[in-house]
Design a protein around this motif. Structure first.
Motif, PDB file in Angstrom:
ATOM      1  N   VAL A   1       3.605  14.478   4.205  1.00  0.00           N
ATOM      2  CA  VAL A   1       3.579  13.033   3.987  1.00  0.00           C
ATOM      3  C   VAL A   1       4.904  12.564   3.401  1.00  0.00           C
ATOM      4  CG1 VAL A   1       2.432  11.151   2.757  1.00  0.00           C
ATOM      5  CG2 VAL A   1       1.083  13.054   3.655  1.00  0.00           C
TER       6      VAL A   1
ATOM      7  N   ASN B   1      -0.295   7.148  10.082  1.00  0.00           N
ATOM      8  CA  ASN B   1       0.354   6.094   9.298  1.00  0.00           C
ATOM      9  C   ASN B   1      -0.623   5.524   8.275  1.00  0.00           C
ATOM     10  OD1 ASN B   1       2.911   5.585  11.170  1.00  0.00           O
ATOM     11  ND2 ASN B   1       1.120   5.752  12.490  1.00  0.00           N
ATOM     12  N   ASN B   2      -0.189   5.425   7.039  1.00  0.00           N
ATOM     13  CA  ASN B   2      -0.992   4.836   5.973  1.00  0.00           C
ATOM     14  C   ASN B   2      -0.206   3.685   5.361  1.00  0.00           C
ATOM     15  OD1 ASN B   2      -3.308   6.843   5.739  1.00  0.00           O
ATOM     16  ND2 ASN B   2      -1.522   8.179   5.584  1.00  0.00           N
ATOM     17  N   PHE B   3      -0.809   2.503   5.367  1.00  0.00           N
ATOM     18  CA  PHE B   3      -0.102   1.327   4.869  1.00  0.00           C
ATOM     19  C   PHE B   3      -1.133   0.255   4.545  1.00  0.00           C
ATOM     20  CE2 PHE B   3      -0.704   0.900   9.344  1.00  0.00           C
ATOM     21  CZ  PHE B   3      -0.940  -0.435   9.581  1.00  0.00           C
TER      22      PHE B   3
ATOM     23  N   ASP C   1      -5.831  -1.706   2.507  1.00  0.00           N
ATOM     24  CA  ASP C   1      -5.176  -0.506   3.019  1.00  0.00           C
ATOM     25  C   ASP C   1      -5.718  -0.159   4.395  1.00  0.00           C
ATOM     26  OD1 ASP C   1      -3.643  -0.172   0.723  1.00  0.00           O
ATOM     27  OD2 ASP C   1      -5.258   0.923  -0.287  1.00  0.00           O
TER      28      ASP C   1
ATOM     29  N   SER D   1      -5.310   2.932   7.767  1.00  0.00           N
ATOM     30  CA  SER D   1      -4.772   4.184   8.299  1.00  0.00           C
ATOM     31  C   SER D   1      -4.947   4.168   9.805  1.00  0.00           C
ATOM     32  CB  SER D   1      -5.486   5.399   7.705  1.00  0.00           C
ATOM     33  OG  SER D   1      -5.288   5.491   6.313  1.00  0.00           O
TER      34      SER D   1
ATOM     35  N   GLY E   1       0.803  -1.211   0.000  1.00  0.00           N
ATOM     36  CA  GLY E   1       0.000   0.000   0.000  1.00  0.00           C
ATOM     37  C   GLY E   1       0.839   1.264   0.000  1.00  0.00           C
ATOM     38  N   ALA E   2       0.254   2.342   0.526  1.00  0.00           N
ATOM     39  CA  ALA E   2       0.885   3.657   0.455  1.00  0.00           C
ATOM     40  C   ALA E   2       2.199   3.708   1.234  1.00  0.00           C
ATOM     41  CB  ALA E   2      -0.073   4.729   0.978  1.00  0.00           C
ATOM     42  N   ARG E   3       2.266   3.042   2.371  1.00  0.00           N
ATOM     43  CA  ARG E   3       3.473   3.013   3.197  1.00  0.00           C
ATOM     44  C   ARG E   3       3.986   4.418   3.501  1.00  0.00           C
ATOM     45  NH1 ARG E   3       7.173  -1.735   0.318  1.00  0.00           N
ATOM     46  NH2 ARG E   3       5.536  -3.279   0.076  1.00  0.00           N
ATOM     47  N   SER E   4       3.113   5.279   3.945  1.00  0.00           N
ATOM     48  CA  SER E   4       3.504   6.663   4.200  1.00  0.00           C
ATOM     49  C   SER E   4       3.118   7.066   5.626  1.00  0.00           C
ATOM     50  CB  SER E   4       2.832   7.605   3.199  1.00  0.00           C
ATOM     51  OG  SER E   4       1.422   7.550   3.325  1.00  0.00           O
TER      52      SER E   4
ATOM     53  N   ALA F   1       7.535   8.805   2.791  1.00  0.00           N
ATOM     54  CA  ALA F   1       7.533   7.345   2.692  1.00  0.00           C
ATOM     55  C   ALA F   1       8.205   6.720   3.906  1.00  0.00           C
ATOM     56  CB  ALA F   1       8.260   6.913   1.424  1.00  0.00           C
TER      57      ALA F   1
END
Length: 210
Positions: A199, A79-81, A140, A142, A61-64, A201
C-alpha cells in the motif's frame, strides 16, 4: 458531462439501489440568496438544471493504492479514497465505476493507466464498482481495477513508477427540486512507487472532468 434522467428510467433499472434522496434546501430567491458554502460553485438552481462542477468535489480519506499481478495474470490496482462535496447536496449520492455487468456501470468510461514508458492499459472495476455516501459529510470508497492486457507488464517494476491512473465515475444525485441527475468525473493520481510494493499513497489525487 451532464445527463438528466427521469424517475421512471431510474425505477426500471435494478442497478439503482439507493433510495431517492430528499434534499432539504429550496432554491433561494434572487433578492436574498445566501452565501454558498466554502468551495462551492454550484447554486441550487444549477443543481436543479444538472450542472456539474469538479471544483465542488474534494478527494479525501486514505488516498492509497496497491497493484498486484502482472506476471501470469493481469495487474489489478486496489484504490482506497474518499469523496466529499462542499456544495448543496443534502443527502446521499451514488457513485458508479465502469463495470459492464451492471446497467449504470456499463455506461461509465473505462479506467486507464499510462505507464512511465507510455504503455497504456484500460481496466474495469472488479470490486467496489458501486458506492454511496453522504456527500457533504464525506465518505470512504474502495474500488479495484483490473488492467486488461497487462500480463507480464511488471518487469521491470520501475516501469510502473510515475504511472498516471485515471478512473472515471458517474455521480448520481437528487437535486433540491427532486429531479435526478448524473455528472461524470474522474479520479486521477500518479503512482509514486514501483510496481507491487504494498500500500502506498496516491500522488496529487484530484477530481477532473471526464
Amino acid at each position: 458531462m451532464t445527463n438528466q434522467i427521469s424517475r421512471r428510467a431510474v425505477s426500471r433499472n435494478a442497478a439503482w439501489a439507493v433510495p431517492a434522496i430528499a434534499l432539504a434546501s429550496a432554491a433561494p430567491s434572487a433578492s436574498a440568496s445566501p452565501a454558498l458554502p466554502a468551495g462551492c460553485h454550484l447554486t441550487d438552481a444549477q443543481l436543479n438544471a444538472g450542472v456539474c462542477g469538479t471544483d465542488s468535489i474534494q478527494v479525501l480519506g486514505a488516498r492509497s493504492f496497491s497493484t498486484t499481478g502482472g506476471g501470469l495474470i493481469n495487474a489489478t490496482t486496489a484504490n482506497n479514497f474518499g469523496l466529499k462535496s462542499t456544495c448543496n447536496y443534502k443527502g446521499s449520492v451514488s457513485v458508479y465505476f465502469y463495470d459492464p455487468s451492471t446497467g449504470l456501470g456499463s455506461k461509465v468510461a473505462p479506467a486507464t493507466i499510462r505507464l512511465a514508458d507510455g504503455t497504456t492499459f484500460t481496466g474495469r472495476a472488479t470490486l467496489g464498482a458501486i458506492g454511496s455516501g453522504i456527500a457533504q459529510t464525506g465518505f470512504d470508497m474502495s474500488v479495484s481495477i483490473q488492467w486488461q492486457g497487462s500480463k507480464g507488464s511488471n518487469s521491470p517494476a520501475s516501469r510502473w513508477t510515475g504511472a498516471l491512473v485515471t478512473i472515471p465515475f458517474d455521480w448520481y444525485y437528487t437535486a433540491p427540486d427532486g429531479s435526478l441527475h448524473s455528472c461524470r468525473y474522474a479520479l486521477q493520481y500518479t503512482m509514486g512507487t514501483p510496481y507491487s510494493v504494498g500500500v502506498a499513497a496516491m500522488v496529487n489525487p484530484v477530481v477532473i472532468p471526464a
